[in-house]
Design a protein around this motif. Structure first.
Motif, PDB file in Angstrom:
ATOM      1  N   ALA A  54      61.018  35.558  57.624  1.00 55.25           N
ATOM      2  CA  ALA A  54      60.875  36.083  56.263  1.00 55.25           C
ATOM      3  C   ALA A  54      60.138  35.083  55.368  1.00 55.25           C
ATOM      4  O   ALA A  54      59.280  35.477  54.561  1.00 55.25           O
ATOM      5  CB  ALA A  54      62.253  36.391  55.677  1.00 55.25           C
ATOM      6  N   LEU A  55      60.444  33.796  55.525  1.00 59.43           N
ATOM      7  CA  LEU A  55      59.784  32.778  54.719  1.00 59.43           C
ATOM      8  C   LEU A  55      58.316  32.629  55.109  1.00 59.43           C
ATOM      9  O   LEU A  55      57.455  32.426  54.241  1.00 59.43           O
ATOM     10  CB  LEU A  55      60.516  31.439  54.870  1.00 59.43           C
ATOM     11  N   LEU A  56      58.019  32.725  56.414  1.00 56.85           N
ATOM     12  CA  LEU A  56      56.623  32.682  56.846  1.00 56.85           C
ATOM     13  C   LEU A  56      55.838  33.848  56.240  1.00 56.85           C
ATOM     14  O   LEU A  56      54.705  33.679  55.777  1.00 56.85           O
ATOM     15  CB  LEU A  56      56.537  32.724  58.371  1.00 56.85           C
ATOM     16  N   TYR A  57      56.452  35.020  56.250  1.00 57.47           N
ATOM     17  CA  TYR A  57      55.810  36.196  55.653  1.00 57.47           C
ATOM     18  C   TYR A  57      55.550  35.962  54.167  1.00 57.47           C
ATOM     19  O   TYR A  57      54.445  36.225  53.663  1.00 57.47           O
ATOM     20  CB  TYR A  57      56.708  37.419  55.844  1.00 57.47           C
ATOM     21  N   ARG A  58      56.551  35.435  53.467  1.00 57.50           N
ATOM     22  CA  ARG A  58      56.423  35.177  52.032  1.00 57.50           C
ATOM     23  C   ARG A  58      55.359  34.115  51.747  1.00 57.50           C
ATOM     24  O   ARG A  58      54.556  34.247  50.815  1.00 57.50           O
ATOM     25  CB  ARG A  58      57.781  34.745  51.477  1.00 57.50           C
ATOM     26  N   ILE A  59      55.351  33.052  52.559  1.00 59.11           N
ATOM     27  CA  ILE A  59      54.388  31.960  52.367  1.00 59.11           C
ATOM     28  C   ILE A  59      52.964  32.459  52.524  1.00 59.11           C
ATOM     29  O   ILE A  59      52.093  32.184  51.678  1.00 59.11           O
ATOM     30  CB  ILE A  59      54.683  30.811  53.357  1.00 59.11           C
ATOM     31  N   PHE A  60      52.700  33.220  53.595  1.00 54.70           N
ATOM     32  CA  PHE A  60      51.331  33.664  53.832  1.00 54.70           C
ATOM     33  C   PHE A  60      50.912  34.788  52.890  1.00 54.70           C
ATOM     34  O   PHE A  60      49.725  34.956  52.616  1.00 54.70           O
ATOM     35  CB  PHE A  60      51.142  34.050  55.301  1.00 54.70           C
ATOM     36  N   CYS A  61      51.883  35.535  52.384  1.00 51.88           N
ATOM     37  CA  CYS A  61      51.559  36.516  51.344  1.00 51.88           C
ATOM     38  C   CYS A  61      51.079  35.795  50.087  1.00 51.88           C
ATOM     39  O   CYS A  61      50.093  36.185  49.461  1.00 51.88           O
ATOM     40  CB  CYS A  61      52.776  37.380  51.022  1.00 51.88           C
ATOM     41  N   TYR A  69      43.547  38.281  47.045  1.00 58.53           N
ATOM     42  CA  TYR A  69      43.298  39.715  46.880  1.00 58.53           C
ATOM     43  C   TYR A  69      44.241  40.387  45.881  1.00 58.53           C
ATOM     44  O   TYR A  69      44.130  41.571  45.645  1.00 58.53           O
ATOM     45  CB  TYR A  69      43.434  40.421  48.239  1.00 58.53           C
ATOM     46  N   GLY A  70      45.169  39.628  45.337  1.00 60.32           N
ATOM     47  CA  GLY A  70      46.134  40.201  44.411  1.00 60.32           C
ATOM     48  C   GLY A  70      45.783  39.937  42.961  1.00 60.32           C
ATOM     49  O   GLY A  70      44.622  39.722  42.595  1.00 60.32           O
ATOM     50  N   LYS A  71      46.823  39.877  42.108  1.00 62.54           N
ATOM     51  CA  LYS A  71      46.598  39.745  40.674  1.00 62.54           C
ATOM     52  C   LYS A  71      46.030  38.382  40.277  1.00 62.54           C
ATOM     53  O   LYS A  71      45.415  38.249  39.215  1.00 62.54           O
ATOM     54  CB  LYS A  71      47.913  39.997  39.930  1.00 62.54           C
TER      55      LYS A  71
END
Length: 249
Positions: A54-61, A69-71
């Protein structure tokens, strides 16, 4: 000199973005190996692994999706940083995350071996690594070369995985947002994940590479493949971002 400072400053900025998540990730990852949870306390290890993912997902997001690509993308693209430099620093920072996990994995296992009264395990780890080259039927004279190539591949692969994640997120964010685009996005996400798995396992499971002979070509192939994928992912990301005005999905 200015380029070096810009590179360092970009990496420093990226590390600040993921600082809190990275600290927790490395703490949990250290516990998994330093305390031996992955072998002795499965009921604690499973939640810890879920937290790590979950933390890897959050970090790379945060590192890739949100800032490119976001705000926050408009802010990043307004900075005097070229797209190649921006992509390079993002890949490098992501690679540092995997490299840090690899170092902790090795040091943690050594620490656990000493704590649990089995210091010979450290020597066994090194011997098993070397014996793995013998099992691959690499001639003894070439085993030192194979070990160096394998170590280089493990290092390069940290940054290659980071580049492949960035490439996947880039394709994902560049697709249209409609219902049809949503299906395509998710199919590409799953196919990309399936493509990364055999790439990683091919270096970990020598039997998958028995077709490549003589055996010394196997570590050479893995290193070249990692470098090609790293360079290819970097180039494609740069080209796509440069074509996308403003970098906002």
């Amino acid at each position: 000199m200015k380029k070096d400072n810009l590179f360092d400053n970009c990496i420093g900025t990226d590390l600040k973005i993921i600082e809190s998540d990275l600290q927790i990730l490395l703490l949990v990852w250290t516990a998994l190996f330093a305390l031996g949870l992955s072998w002795f306390l499965i009921f604690m290890a499973i939640p810890a692994v879920i937290v790590v993912l979950a933390l890897l997902y959050r970090i790379f997001c945060k590192l890739f999706a949100v800032s490119l690509y976001g705000k926050d993308a408009v802010l990043y693209r307004s900075l005097p940083i070229s797209v190649p430099m921006l992509v390079l620093t993002k890949i490098f920072t992501g690679g540092l995350v995997f490299a840090g996990m690899g170092v902790i994995c090795l040091v943690g296992q050594m620490f656990a071996s000493v704590i649990f009264g089995n210091p010979e395990h450290i020597i066994d780890m090194f011997e098993n690594w070397i014996l793995g080259f013998q099992d691959m039927k690499i001639v003894p004279e070439l085993i030192p070369l194979a070990a160096v190539l394998d170590f280089l591949n493990m290092t390069v692969r940290c940054f290659t995985l980071s580049a492949l994640i960035l490439l996947g997120i880039t394709f994902y964010c560049f697709l249209p947002r409609g219902r049809k685009g949503w299906y395509v996005q998710n199919v590409m996400l799953y196919l990309g994940t399936l493509a990364i798995v055999p790439y990683v396992l091919s270096a970990e499971l020598p039997k998958m590479m028995d077709w490549l002979q003589p055996s010394i070509l196997q570590p050479v192939f893995h290193l070249v493949l990692s470098l090609v994928l790293l360079a290819g992912a970097y180039k494609v990301c740069v080209c796509l971002i440069e074509k996308k005005d403003g970098g906002v999905a």
